[in-house]
Design an enzyme around this catalytic site. Sequence first.
Site, PDB file in Angstrom:
ATOM      1  N   TYR A 176     -14.268  -4.772   3.329  1.00  0.00           N
ATOM      2  CA  TYR A 176     -12.950  -5.191   2.831  1.00  0.00           C
ATOM      3  C   TYR A 176     -12.834  -6.697   3.029  1.00  0.00           C
ATOM      4  O   TYR A 176     -13.080  -7.212   4.116  1.00  0.00           O
ATOM      5  CB  TYR A 176     -11.819  -4.485   3.590  1.00  0.00           C
ATOM      6  N   ASP A 229     -17.158 -12.820   7.312  1.00  0.00           N
ATOM      7  CA  ASP A 229     -15.712 -12.627   7.257  1.00  0.00           C
ATOM      8  C   ASP A 229     -15.272 -12.082   8.616  1.00  0.00           C
ATOM      9  O   ASP A 229     -15.372 -10.886   8.878  1.00  0.00           O
ATOM     10  CB  ASP A 229     -15.369 -11.665   6.112  1.00  0.00           C
ATOM     11  N   LYS A 235      -5.858 -13.393  10.571  1.00  0.00           N
ATOM     12  CA  LYS A 235      -5.251 -12.378  11.452  1.00  0.00           C
ATOM     13  C   LYS A 235      -4.830 -12.920  12.819  1.00  0.00           C
ATOM     14  O   LYS A 235      -3.742 -13.441  12.938  1.00  0.00           O
ATOM     15  CB  LYS A 235      -6.210 -11.188  11.563  1.00  0.00           C
ATOM     16  N   TYR A 279       0.816  -1.224   0.000  1.00  0.00           N
ATOM     17  CA  TYR A 279       0.000   0.000   0.000  1.00  0.00           C
ATOM     18  C   TYR A 279       0.845   1.266   0.000  1.00  0.00           C
ATOM     19  O   TYR A 279       0.574   2.193   0.763  1.00  0.00           O
ATOM     20  CB  TYR A 279      -0.938   0.028   1.224  1.00  0.00           C
TER      21      TYR A 279
HETATM   22  C1  LIG Z   1      -7.121  -8.560   6.520  1.00  0.00           C
HETATM   23  C2  LIG Z   1      -8.463  -9.008   6.042  1.00  0.00           C
HETATM   24  C3  LIG Z   1      -8.605  -9.854   4.937  1.00  0.00           C
HETATM   25  C4  LIG Z   1      -7.432 -10.300   4.111  1.00  0.00           C
HETATM   26  O1  LIG Z   1      -6.525 -11.036   4.836  1.00  0.00           O
HETATM   27  P1  LIG Z   1      -5.012 -11.199   4.281  1.00  0.00           P
HETATM   28  O2  LIG Z   1      -4.387 -12.152   5.250  1.00  0.00           O
HETATM   29  O3  LIG Z   1      -4.414  -9.832   4.314  1.00  0.00           O
HETATM   30  O4  LIG Z   1      -5.118 -11.737   2.905  1.00  0.00           O
HETATM   31  C5  LIG Z   1      -9.868 -10.246   4.581  1.00  0.00           C
HETATM   32  N1  LIG Z   1     -10.956  -9.833   5.273  1.00  0.00           N
HETATM   33  C6  LIG Z   1     -10.861  -9.036   6.342  1.00  0.00           C
HETATM   34  C7  LIG Z   1     -12.086  -8.642   7.075  1.00  0.00           C
HETATM   35  C8  LIG Z   1      -9.617  -8.589   6.762  1.00  0.00           C
HETATM   36  O5  LIG Z   1      -9.523  -7.756   7.807  1.00  0.00           O
END
Ligand SMILES: *Cc1c(COP(=O)(O)O)cnc(C)c1O
Length: 420
Positions: free
Chosen positions: A148, A242, A271, A20
């Site tokens: 996202y 997600d 994460k 980024y």
């Molecule tokens: C960080 C994130 C992703 C992507 O995860 P990466 O490990 O960076 O590919 C997808 N969805 C959400 C909600 C996120 O915070």
Amino acid sequence: MSAKPPAWLTQGWPHIWLPYAQMQTAQTPLAVVGANGVRLKLADGRELIDGVASWWTVAHGYNHPHIREAVARQLETLPHVMLGGLAHEQAFTLAKRLATFLPGDLNRVFFSDSGSVAVEVALKMAIQFHINRGERGRTKVLSFKGGYHGDTFATMAICDPDEGMHSLFKGALAEQFVVDLPSDHLKTEALDRILDRHAKEIAAVIVEPLVQGAAGMKFHSAETLRRIADAARRHDMVLILDEIFTGFARTGTMFAMNQGGLVPDIVCLGKALTGGTLPLAATVATDRIFEGFLSDDASKALMHGPTYMGNALACAAANASLDLFEQEPRIAQAARIEWALRRGLEPAREIPGVRDVRIKGAIGVIELEKLNKDELRRRFIEKGVWIRPFGNIVYTTPPLTMTDDELKIVTSAMVDVVRA
Ligand SMILES: *Cc1c(COP(=O)(O)O)cnc(C)c1O
């Protein structure tokens, strides 16, 4: 403090491409040589309190001995073995434990190594679930503005249109339905209309429950989340949550879905799954979704398999991280952090140029009318705090182990820097 940057930094700088970043103007990043608890140790001797927890991963603080020892032990016995046809204890144990941690019958765990891929797998599962039932037309996904879900092509297409750069990548991205969250009656009706009209095309509805993170740290209510779940159910669409950001106590409960009192068809985790030590993600499906792939017909199998799927070091780290979630009071710590953030950040509300102050669980956000992120970052570093503003927000997502005194340093820095 030694003024001279380490040789590896200056020698690698002409060769590295940072995330980024406009590389023409990007400042040389800070050289980190160690990290302990909530503190980053810089090459020049300074220490910074990490208010971001390395993109929200470091739930238990850096260098936690329990995770470090589990990974070291695993490294001595079996760092990795392919999951195609071979098994190892860490992945199988982790799958079973995640199924226990998660509510309802989210019982089948598919491992991958990044959140974006976990979302890709969820989309693939959802679309193929319908295909396996003989419904071939359902190939689209509905997602929400402000969301996202990752940086790969399928996930970019379901991000917020600006965040996912839909116009820049027009033609390269699948066109999906990206709509307003049903935060009120009118928007709920609008969502229902779209789902009605396109019921034969849409396979899945995906949302980040309660907190839309990387596209702007926006919150919505459990009621809004339930409306989305109800609408998806009514139209026989696969509901994907997600929880890559919200999972593992970040919003104050182990998973954000707990606050909505609902169980999705598929959940994505990442994460904080390994407590911020190794890359690992998971896509977890309910029995119903999994059973949709069981067949005498080989073509109904899920054809996916990342090379490092279920890596033993990463799974050992995740198992150790789950131990800590079981043994230590992370939920209570998230509640304590929420309280400290409310107290600490509330004064920012009166500052001219501040548009909003919002707190949910261990997430504190100050939204400004506009900001200069490089300038703010520099000021935070001067105050001994690592905060990385983006868009028009300054936020903190501290490690859940951060003490009240350290939280005070972070929130005071945020208020002072915003005021200046
Ligand atoms: C960080 C994130 C992703 C992507 O995860 P990466 O490990 O960076 O590919 C997808 N969805 C959400 C909600 C996120 O915070």
